[in-house]
Design a protein around this motif. Sequence first.
Motif, PDB file in Angstrom:
ATOM      1  N   GLY A  66       4.439 -13.436  25.894  1.00 15.06           N
ATOM      2  CA  GLY A  66       3.441 -13.891  25.608  1.00 15.06           C
ATOM      3  C   GLY A  66       2.576 -14.810  26.593  1.00 15.06           C
ATOM      4  N   GLU A  67       3.249 -15.636  27.367  1.00 13.64           N
ATOM      5  CA  GLU A  67       3.003 -16.613  28.191  1.00 13.64           C
ATOM      6  C   GLU A  67       2.129 -15.579  29.504  1.00 13.64           C
ATOM      7  OE1 GLU A  67       5.527 -19.662  29.231  1.00 13.64           O
ATOM      8  OE2 GLU A  67       5.360 -20.612  27.353  1.00 13.64           O
ATOM      9  N   GLU A  68       2.678 -14.934  29.958  1.00  9.66           N
ATOM     10  CA  GLU A  68       2.225 -14.066  30.989  1.00  9.66           C
ATOM     11  C   GLU A  68       1.007 -13.202  30.744  1.00  9.66           C
ATOM     12  OE1 GLU A  68       4.076 -10.033  33.907  1.00  9.66           O
ATOM     13  OE2 GLU A  68       5.127 -11.115  32.514  1.00  9.66           O
ATOM     14  N   LEU A  69       1.084 -12.748  29.357  1.00  6.49           N
ATOM     15  CA  LEU A  69       0.012 -11.932  28.867  1.00  6.49           C
ATOM     16  C   LEU A  69      -1.203 -12.852  28.654  1.00  6.49           C
ATOM     17  CD1 LEU A  69       2.063  -9.426  26.596  1.00  6.49           C
ATOM     18  CD2 LEU A  69       0.762  -8.881  28.504  1.00  6.49           C
ATOM     19  N   ALA A  70      -0.991 -13.791  28.120  1.00  4.60           N
ATOM     20  CA  ALA A  70      -2.239 -14.850  27.876  1.00  4.60           C
ATOM     21  C   ALA A  70      -2.730 -15.116  29.334  1.00  4.60           C
ATOM     22  CB  ALA A  70      -1.561 -16.131  27.036  1.00  4.60           C
ATOM     23  N   LYS A  71      -2.006 -15.513  30.182  1.00  2.36           N
ATOM     24  CA  LYS A  71      -2.648 -15.846  31.542  1.00  2.36           C
ATOM     25  C   LYS A  71      -3.450 -14.834  31.882  1.00  2.36           C
ATOM     26  CE  LYS A  71      -2.668 -18.018  35.625  1.00  2.36           C
ATOM     27  NZ  LYS A  71      -3.895 -18.184  35.990  1.00  2.36           N
ATOM     28  N   LEU A  72      -3.098 -13.419  31.963  1.00  2.00           N
ATOM     29  CA  LEU A  72      -3.846 -12.268  32.347  1.00  2.00           C
ATOM     30  C   LEU A  72      -4.855 -12.241  31.505  1.00  2.00           C
ATOM     31  CD1 LEU A  72      -0.787  -9.642  32.960  1.00  2.00           C
ATOM     32  CD2 LEU A  72      -2.407 -10.454  34.772  1.00  2.00           C
ATOM     33  N   GLU A  73      -4.674 -12.372  30.108  1.00  2.00           N
ATOM     34  CA  GLU A  73      -6.020 -12.266  29.463  1.00  2.00           C
ATOM     35  C   GLU A  73      -6.999 -13.070  29.765  1.00  2.00           C
ATOM     36  OE1 GLU A  73      -7.509 -10.044  25.800  1.00  2.00           O
ATOM     37  OE2 GLU A  73      -6.368  -9.635  27.692  1.00  2.00           O
ATOM     38  N   SER A  74      -6.586 -14.587  29.987  1.00  2.00           N
ATOM     39  CA  SER A  74      -7.582 -15.704  30.188  1.00  2.00           C
ATOM     40  C   SER A  74      -8.123 -15.384  31.428  1.00  2.00           C
ATOM     41  CB  SER A  74      -6.443 -16.723  30.351  1.00  2.00           C
ATOM     42  OG  SER A  74      -7.316 -18.092  30.632  1.00  2.00           O
ATOM     43  N   GLY A 100     -11.919 -14.566  31.497  1.00  2.00           N
ATOM     44  CA  GLY A 100     -12.498 -15.905  31.577  1.00  2.00           C
ATOM     45  C   GLY A 100     -12.614 -16.619  30.074  1.00  2.00           C
ATOM     46  N   LYS A 101     -11.579 -16.650  29.528  1.00  2.00           N
ATOM     47  CA  LYS A 101     -11.642 -17.479  28.180  1.00  2.00           C
ATOM     48  C   LYS A 101     -10.557 -18.431  28.349  1.00  2.00           C
ATOM     49  CE  LYS A 101     -10.792 -13.769  25.890  1.00  2.00           C
ATOM     50  NZ  LYS A 101     -10.151 -12.922  24.717  1.00  2.00           N
ATOM     51  N   PRO A 102     -10.371 -19.546  27.395  1.00  2.00           N
ATOM     52  CA  PRO A 102      -9.233 -20.559  27.724  1.00  2.00           C
ATOM     53  C   PRO A 102      -8.044 -19.864  27.327  1.00  2.00           C
ATOM     54  CG  PRO A 102     -11.287 -21.199  26.264  1.00  2.00           C
ATOM     55  CD  PRO A 102     -11.429 -20.071  26.411  1.00  2.00           C
ATOM     56  N   TYR A 103      -6.982 -20.430  28.290  1.00  2.00           N
ATOM     57  CA  TYR A 103      -5.708 -20.008  28.286  1.00  2.00           C
ATOM     58  C   TYR A 103      -4.958 -20.231  26.828  1.00  2.00           C
ATOM     59  CZ  TYR A 103      -0.617 -20.074  28.863  1.00  2.00           C
ATOM     60  OH  TYR A 103       0.845 -19.821  28.879  1.00  2.00           O
ATOM     61  N   SER A 104      -5.278 -21.496  26.387  1.00  2.00           N
ATOM     62  CA  SER A 104      -4.844 -21.967  24.968  1.00  2.00           C
ATOM     63  C   SER A 104      -5.274 -20.886  24.015  1.00  2.00           C
ATOM     64  CB  SER A 104      -5.167 -23.299  24.692  1.00  2.00           C
ATOM     65  OG  SER A 104      -6.415 -23.572  24.757  1.00  2.00           O
ATOM     66  N   ALA A 105      -6.415 -20.413  24.002  1.00  2.00           N
ATOM     67  CA  ALA A 105      -7.184 -19.681  23.031  1.00  2.00           C
ATOM     68  C   ALA A 105      -6.369 -18.281  22.957  1.00  2.00           C
ATOM     69  CB  ALA A 105      -8.449 -19.381  23.143  1.00  2.00           C
ATOM     70  N   ALA A 106      -6.139 -17.685  24.261  1.00  2.00           N
ATOM     71  CA  ALA A 106      -5.424 -16.494  24.341  1.00  2.00           C
ATOM     72  C   ALA A 106      -3.981 -16.426  24.103  1.00  2.00           C
ATOM     73  CB  ALA A 106      -5.411 -16.076  25.888  1.00  2.00           C
ATOM     74  N   LEU A 107      -3.266 -17.740  24.292  1.00  2.00           N
ATOM     75  CA  LEU A 107      -1.877 -17.939  24.004  1.00  2.00           C
ATOM     76  C   LEU A 107      -1.780 -18.102  22.428  1.00  2.00           C
ATOM     77  CD1 LEU A 107       1.024 -18.082  24.803  1.00  2.00           C
ATOM     78  CD2 LEU A 107       0.640 -20.709  25.361  1.00  2.00           C
ATOM     79  N   ASN A 108      -2.523 -18.961  21.970  1.00  2.00           N
ATOM     80  CA  ASN A 108      -2.076 -19.498  20.748  1.00  2.00           C
ATOM     81  C   ASN A 108      -2.833 -18.642  19.570  1.00  2.00           C
ATOM     82  OD1 ASN A 108      -0.579 -21.480  21.418  1.00  2.00           O
ATOM     83  ND2 ASN A 108      -2.315 -22.772  22.112  1.00  2.00           N
ATOM     84  N   ASP A 109      -3.979 -18.130  19.650  1.00  2.00           N
ATOM     85  CA  ASP A 109      -4.772 -17.053  18.770  1.00  2.00           C
ATOM     86  C   ASP A 109      -4.587 -15.832  18.984  1.00  2.00           C
ATOM     87  OD1 ASP A 109      -5.734 -19.818  17.967  1.00  2.00           O
ATOM     88  OD2 ASP A 109      -7.824 -19.498  19.134  1.00  2.00           O
ATOM     89  N   GLU A 110      -4.651 -15.508  20.294  1.00  2.00           N
ATOM     90  CA  GLU A 110      -4.797 -14.007  20.526  1.00  2.00           C
ATOM     91  C   GLU A 110      -3.207 -13.061  20.414  1.00  2.00           C
ATOM     92  OE1 GLU A 110      -7.372 -12.436  23.341  1.00  2.00           O
ATOM     93  OE2 GLU A 110      -8.615 -14.074  22.932  1.00  2.00           O
ATOM     94  N   ILE A 111      -2.397 -13.783  21.238  1.00  2.00           N
ATOM     95  CA  ILE A 111      -0.850 -13.133  21.469  1.00  2.00           C
ATOM     96  C   ILE A 111      -0.255 -13.068  20.117  1.00  2.00           C
ATOM     97  CG2 ILE A 111       1.236 -13.537  22.605  1.00  2.00           C
ATOM     98  CD1 ILE A 111      -0.950 -12.481  24.307  1.00  2.00           C
ATOM     99  N   PRO A 112      -0.436 -14.138  19.091  1.00  2.00           N
ATOM    100  CA  PRO A 112       0.489 -14.027  17.937  1.00  2.00           C
ATOM    101  C   PRO A 112      -0.287 -12.840  17.063  1.00  2.00           C
ATOM    102  CG  PRO A 112       0.057 -16.478  18.572  1.00  2.00           C
ATOM    103  CD  PRO A 112      -0.495 -15.524  19.498  1.00  2.00           C
TER     104      PRO A 112
END
Length: 165
Positions: free
Chosen positions: A78-86, A90-102
Amino acid sequence: MQTKLLINGQLVNGDGPIQAVFNPALGRVLVEINEASEAQIDAAVRAADHAFQSWSQTTPKERSLLLLKLADIIETHGEELAKLESDNCGKPYSAALNDEIPAIADVFRFFAGASRCMSGALGGEYLPGHTSMIRRDPVGVIASIAPWNYPLMMVAWKIAPALAA
């Protein structure tokens, strides 16, 4: 960052022109990758068509277990995927990690369950004197284009139901 193409189970470099991938929030190049050539696209479609022959014969149990395993892998990375998505969107990492990955992992879990209990009328008399039955059979290989702002979620929304059916 892995930049190769997955074709027929093998990671290969693209043979097409170089494409710069930008972080739209920063305007910086994240990576330059070679696009797939026309021959590589044809090879990928042929490989997917060949894989379809065996995948279309898998049982709901097998599909469900594989989709659940994929959801677990998404969460593990999740953390790696959220970083790539962020970076990619160009979106906030926290949104990718906490909203999208789950939510992405949950899409695969939802369709893992759905693969075992496809709903809808499966049999009946749709014409007088004739008993009809609906079979949900996979139809084959498709192509999908994902928008830039939610690529991982779009992949989940396209792949999970296709693999579940």
